[in-house]
Design a protein around this motif. Structure first.
Motif, PDB file in Angstrom:
ATOM      1  N   ALA A  82      56.525  55.406  19.108  1.00 24.45           N
ATOM      2  CA  ALA A  82      55.660  55.912  19.018  1.00 24.45           C
ATOM      3  C   ALA A  82      55.975  56.530  17.825  1.00 24.45           C
ATOM      4  N   MET A  83      57.329  57.810  17.849  1.00 27.67           N
ATOM      5  CA  MET A  83      57.306  58.634  17.135  1.00 27.67           C
ATOM      6  C   MET A  83      58.430  57.975  15.939  1.00 27.67           C
ATOM      7  N   LYS A  84      59.090  56.533  16.244  1.00 29.42           N
ATOM      8  CA  LYS A  84      59.176  55.998  14.959  1.00 29.42           C
ATOM      9  C   LYS A  84      58.682  55.476  13.600  1.00 29.42           C
ATOM     10  N   LEU A  85      57.470  55.311  14.681  1.00 27.58           N
ATOM     11  CA  LEU A  85      56.461  54.082  13.583  1.00 27.58           C
ATOM     12  C   LEU A  85      55.556  55.560  12.878  1.00 27.58           C
ATOM     13  N   PHE A  86      55.634  56.451  13.818  1.00 26.05           N
ATOM     14  CA  PHE A  86      53.980  57.157  12.889  1.00 26.05           C
ATOM     15  C   PHE A  86      54.313  58.790  13.045  1.00 26.05           C
ATOM     16  N   ALA A  87      55.286  59.290  13.219  1.00 27.33           N
ATOM     17  CA  ALA A  87      56.137  60.468  13.417  1.00 27.33           C
ATOM     18  C   ALA A  87      54.851  61.426  13.132  1.00 27.33           C
ATOM     19  N   ASP A  88      55.408  61.907  12.148  1.00 22.24           N
ATOM     20  CA  ASP A  88      54.137  63.340  12.140  1.00 22.24           C
ATOM     21  C   ASP A  88      52.646  63.161  11.706  1.00 22.24           C
ATOM     22  N   LYS A  89      52.873  61.585  11.409  1.00 22.42           N
ATOM     23  CA  LYS A  89      51.379  60.957  10.868  1.00 22.42           C
ATOM     24  C   LYS A  89      50.069  61.098  12.632  1.00 22.42           C
ATOM     25  N   ALA A  90      50.430  61.062  13.412  1.00 22.50           N
ATOM     26  CA  ALA A  90      49.858  61.483  14.841  1.00 22.50           C
ATOM     27  C   ALA A  90      50.441  62.243  15.504  1.00 22.50           C
ATOM     28  N   LEU A  91      49.486  63.280  16.087  1.00 24.59           N
ATOM     29  CA  LEU A  91      49.031  64.417  16.908  1.00 24.59           C
ATOM     30  C   LEU A  91      48.921  63.506  18.259  1.00 24.59           C
ATOM     31  N   SER A  92      49.129  64.026  19.794  1.00 18.13           N
ATOM     32  CA  SER A  92      48.586  63.293  20.866  1.00 18.13           C
ATOM     33  C   SER A  92      49.405  64.401  21.371  1.00 18.13           C
ATOM     34  N   PHE A  93      48.019  64.144  22.687  1.00 24.18           N
ATOM     35  CA  PHE A  93      47.923  65.404  23.814  1.00 24.18           C
ATOM     36  C   PHE A  93      48.062  64.512  25.345  1.00 24.18           C
ATOM     37  N   ARG A  94      48.900  64.858  26.118  1.00 21.39           N
ATOM     38  CA  ARG A  94      47.709  64.081  27.648  1.00 21.39           C
ATOM     39  C   ARG A  94      47.677  65.134  28.382  1.00 21.39           C
ATOM     40  N   THR A  95      46.763  64.495  29.164  1.00 26.30           N
ATOM     41  CA  THR A  95      45.712  65.410  30.262  1.00 26.30           C
ATOM     42  C   THR A  95      46.190  64.061  31.933  1.00 26.30           C
ATOM     43  N   GLU A  96      46.500  64.496  32.408  1.00 26.33           N
ATOM     44  CA  GLU A  96      46.084  64.288  34.402  1.00 26.33           C
ATOM     45  C   GLU A  96      44.648  64.493  34.593  1.00 26.33           C
ATOM     46  N   LEU A  97      44.140  63.065  35.034  1.00 31.65           N
ATOM     47  CA  LEU A  97      42.817  63.581  35.820  1.00 31.65           C
ATOM     48  C   LEU A  97      42.467  63.277  37.467  1.00 31.65           C
ATOM     49  N   GLU A  98      41.786  63.702  38.037  1.00 36.45           N
ATOM     50  CA  GLU A  98      41.812  62.878  39.268  1.00 36.45           C
ATOM     51  C   GLU A  98      40.153  62.482  39.106  1.00 36.45           C
ATOM     52  N   TYR A  99      40.673  60.546  39.980  1.00 39.39           N
ATOM     53  CA  TYR A  99      38.688  60.760  39.781  1.00 39.39           C
ATOM     54  C   TYR A  99      38.127  61.226  40.895  1.00 39.39           C
ATOM     55  N   VAL A 100      37.277  61.094  40.923  1.00 37.74           N
ATOM     56  CA  VAL A 100      36.254  61.902  41.948  1.00 37.74           C
ATOM     57  C   VAL A 100      35.139  61.158  42.232  1.00 37.74           C
ATOM     58  N   SER A 101      34.328  60.705  41.109  1.00 39.86           N
ATOM     59  CA  SER A 101      32.825  59.527  41.791  1.00 39.86           C
ATOM     60  C   SER A 101      32.095  59.009  40.570  1.00 39.86           C
ATOM     61  N   GLU A 102      31.446  58.398  41.254  1.00 43.95           N
ATOM     62  CA  GLU A 102      31.276  57.405  39.467  1.00 43.95           C
ATOM     63  C   GLU A 102      29.772  57.793  40.075  1.00 43.95           C
ATOM     64  N   HIS A 103      28.565  57.386  39.076  1.00 40.78           N
ATOM     65  CA  HIS A 103      27.182  57.701  39.711  1.00 40.78           C
ATOM     66  C   HIS A 103      26.697  56.526  38.287  1.00 40.78           C
ATOM     67  N   TYR A 104      25.995  56.081  38.485  1.00 41.45           N
ATOM     68  CA  TYR A 104      25.007  55.436  37.399  1.00 41.45           C
ATOM     69  C   TYR A 104      23.216  55.077  37.522  1.00 41.45           C
ATOM     70  N   SER A 105      22.666  55.328  36.701  1.00 47.84           N
ATOM     71  CA  SER A 105      21.458  55.627  35.800  1.00 47.84           C
ATOM     72  C   SER A 105      20.674  54.660  36.732  1.00 47.84           C
ATOM     73  N   LEU A 106      19.532  54.776  37.456  1.00 42.16           N
ATOM     74  CA  LEU A 106      18.641  53.721  38.234  1.00 42.16           C
ATOM     75  C   LEU A 106      18.658  52.418  36.877  1.00 42.16           C
ATOM     76  N   ALA A 107      17.650  53.341  36.414  1.00 42.76           N
ATOM     77  CA  ALA A 107      16.917  52.295  34.752  1.00 42.76           C
ATOM     78  C   ALA A 107      18.604  51.397  34.355  1.00 42.76           C
ATOM     79  N   SER A 108      19.656  52.179  34.575  1.00 45.27           N
ATOM     80  CA  SER A 108      20.535  50.320  33.947  1.00 45.27           C
ATOM     81  C   SER A 108      20.964  49.120  34.763  1.00 45.27           C
ATOM     82  N   ALA A 109      20.482  49.100  35.611  1.00 45.20           N
ATOM     83  CA  ALA A 109      20.477  48.584  37.327  1.00 45.20           C
ATOM     84  C   ALA A 109      19.516  47.304  36.103  1.00 45.20           C
ATOM     85  N   GLN A 110      18.296  47.369  35.756  1.00 48.11           N
ATOM     86  CA  GLN A 110      17.103  46.785  35.730  1.00 48.11           C
ATOM     87  C   GLN A 110      18.079  45.408  34.644  1.00 48.11           C
TER      88      GLN A 110
END
Length: 110
Positions: A82-110
């Motif tokens: 990525a650095m070779k291709l895009f060098a200073d034209k791309a700026l990235s940062f990384r984050t680690e996240l832990e999956y806790v739960s997922e919730h859905y709207s009842l309206a989306s089930a219809q």
């Protein structure tokens, strides 16, 4: 489950090239390491003061140990490309996240 989130601001001058590369080369290469089960790419809708466009890619992995193996065995090579291709034209940062739960709207089930 652990989510490895990579947020990148990409300059408009290389946006189309970067987007194609991400979707056709980089994300498949990361998934081919066998350490992630899926990847989701989203565009951040807030306009950045520095310009460009911002995207986040969320890679799902089963454990922190697999993510650590990715950092050790694969990340340096993939990030170097990525650095070779895009060098200073791309700026990235990384984050680690832990999956806790997922919730859905009842309206989306219809």
């Amino acid at each position: 489950m652990i989510i490895y989130n990579v947020t990148t601001n990409i300059q408009e001058s290389v946006h189309d090239q970067w987007l194609t590369w991400m979707q056709e080369k980089h994300i498949p290469d990361v998934l081919s390491t066998g350490k992630f089960t899926s990847a989701r790419m989203v565009r951040v809708l807030i306009e950045e003061e520095m310009g460009g466009m911002t995207y986040a890619v969320q890679y799902a992995t089963k454990s922190k140990e697999l993510l650590q193996k990715y950092y050790k065995e694969d990340a340096p090579r993939l990030q170097e490309e990525a650095m070779k291709l895009f060098a200073d034209k791309a700026l990235s940062f990384r984050t680690e996240l832990e999956y806790v739960s997922e919730h859905y709207s009842l309206a989306s089930a219809q």
